[in-house]
Design an enzyme around this catalytic site. Sequence first.
Site, PDB file in Angstrom:
ATOM      1  N   GLY A  27       0.794  -1.115   0.346  1.00 53.56           N
ATOM      2  CA  GLY A  27       0.049   0.132   0.369  1.00 53.56           C
ATOM      3  C   GLY A  27       0.542   1.559  -0.197  1.00 53.56           C
ATOM      4  O   GLY A  27       0.616   2.433  -0.052  1.00 53.56           O
ATOM      5  N   ASN A  28       2.191   0.919   0.678  1.00 54.39           N
ATOM      6  CA  ASN A  28       2.608   2.317   0.282  1.00 54.39           C
ATOM      7  C   ASN A  28       3.704   2.743  -0.906  1.00 54.39           C
ATOM      8  O   ASN A  28       4.323   3.627  -0.731  1.00 54.39           O
ATOM      9  CB  ASN A  28       3.924   1.955   1.695  1.00 54.39           C
ATOM     10  N   LYS A  34      -3.703  -8.582  12.184  1.00 54.77           N
ATOM     11  CA  LYS A  34      -3.299  -7.762  10.630  1.00 54.77           C
ATOM     12  C   LYS A  34      -3.298  -6.011  11.090  1.00 54.77           C
ATOM     13  O   LYS A  34      -4.754  -5.940  11.199  1.00 54.77           O
ATOM     14  CB  LYS A  34      -3.838  -7.925   9.202  1.00 54.77           C
ATOM     15  N   LYS A  88      -2.386  -8.757   1.914  1.00 53.58           N
ATOM     16  CA  LYS A  88      -2.135  -9.010   0.470  1.00 53.58           C
ATOM     17  C   LYS A  88      -1.179 -10.085  -0.290  1.00 53.58           C
ATOM     18  O   LYS A  88      -1.715 -10.813  -1.796  1.00 53.58           O
ATOM     19  CB  LYS A  88      -1.538  -7.873   0.043  1.00 53.58           C
ATOM     20  N   LYS A  91       4.888 -12.141   3.917  1.00 58.70           N
ATOM     21  CA  LYS A  91       5.250 -11.918   3.106  1.00 58.70           C
ATOM     22  C   LYS A  91       6.413 -13.327   2.758  1.00 58.70           C
ATOM     23  O   LYS A  91       6.201 -13.908   1.248  1.00 58.70           O
ATOM     24  CB  LYS A  91       6.521 -10.298   2.489  1.00 58.70           C
TER      25      LYS A  91
END
Length: 311
Positions: A9-10, A127, A212, A274
């Site tokens: 998102g960054n 989260k 995500k 990740k």
Amino acid sequence: MRVVIALGGNALLQRGQKGTWETQAANMDATAEALLKIHEGGHEVVLTHGNGPQVGAIKLQNEAAAHVSPDMPLFVCGAMSQGMIGFMMAQSITNQLRLKGDDTIASCIVTQTIVSPEDPAFQNPTKPIGRFYTAEEAQEVMATTGKTMKEDAGRGYRIIVPSPTPIDFVELPAIKALLAAGQMVVSSGGGGIPVLKKADGTFEGVDAVIDKDLSANYLAQCVAADRLVILTDVPFACINYNTPEQKNLETVTVAEMEAHVAAGAFAAGSMLPKVLACIRFVKATGNRAIITSLHSAVDALAGTTGTQICP
């Protein structure tokens, strides 16, 4: 190669920025320019993205205006952010392709992601979403709203919500059809809108945020990707992060990464999902997964930089 790329998102909203349309659009144009170098290298690109800062801001806007307009559930705010970011990405990428004489179209599919009602995440929220708060601000938010907040990798405090595992996408046939038509697809943004599948085959939203990166892993498997590339704000995954003993992880096996996970080397709210997404992808497909930064992505696909996770 078919490459699934997961953007944080960054990529659209950097820490400290106010999140105006103009700021995020400018960030997206710079991101699109970097992504198109991958497309120009002959790779078929499938995109997904985070939405933490954006969905947090939308939720805050809803709460602040609740006295004049009904506050929407978190899953609706997730849908709003997915549509906004997906539109922004698709338009920016398509515009830049047009300027290069390339008639490929980038299309966004607002995606519903099916999760299980029995997922243990609903009993253990982990989260982080939304903006970062100082310790003092976090104490005030928790005292006044009852929300749960935790410190996030040394960067400040954030609200935390359940993060169940994705088990299917409602719109998967449409995603595959667009890929077959030669389009660049943006899908399952923010992990997708979390939904439960009821006994009668219908769906209903549930308040949660799907990670995500784990969703990108599942998407990559569903579309038979050759590579899963998870882009973050550092060029390598590291052990002993932000300490004098920090070490970049370059080419590593799944077994080595699993050992680092078991040793608690990765922060639960940032690098751990990740790494887990990459491990799952490599074990399921036998293909390579990569963690790196946006501007290192082309070289990482060539195998010369980034954390390369192999069978």
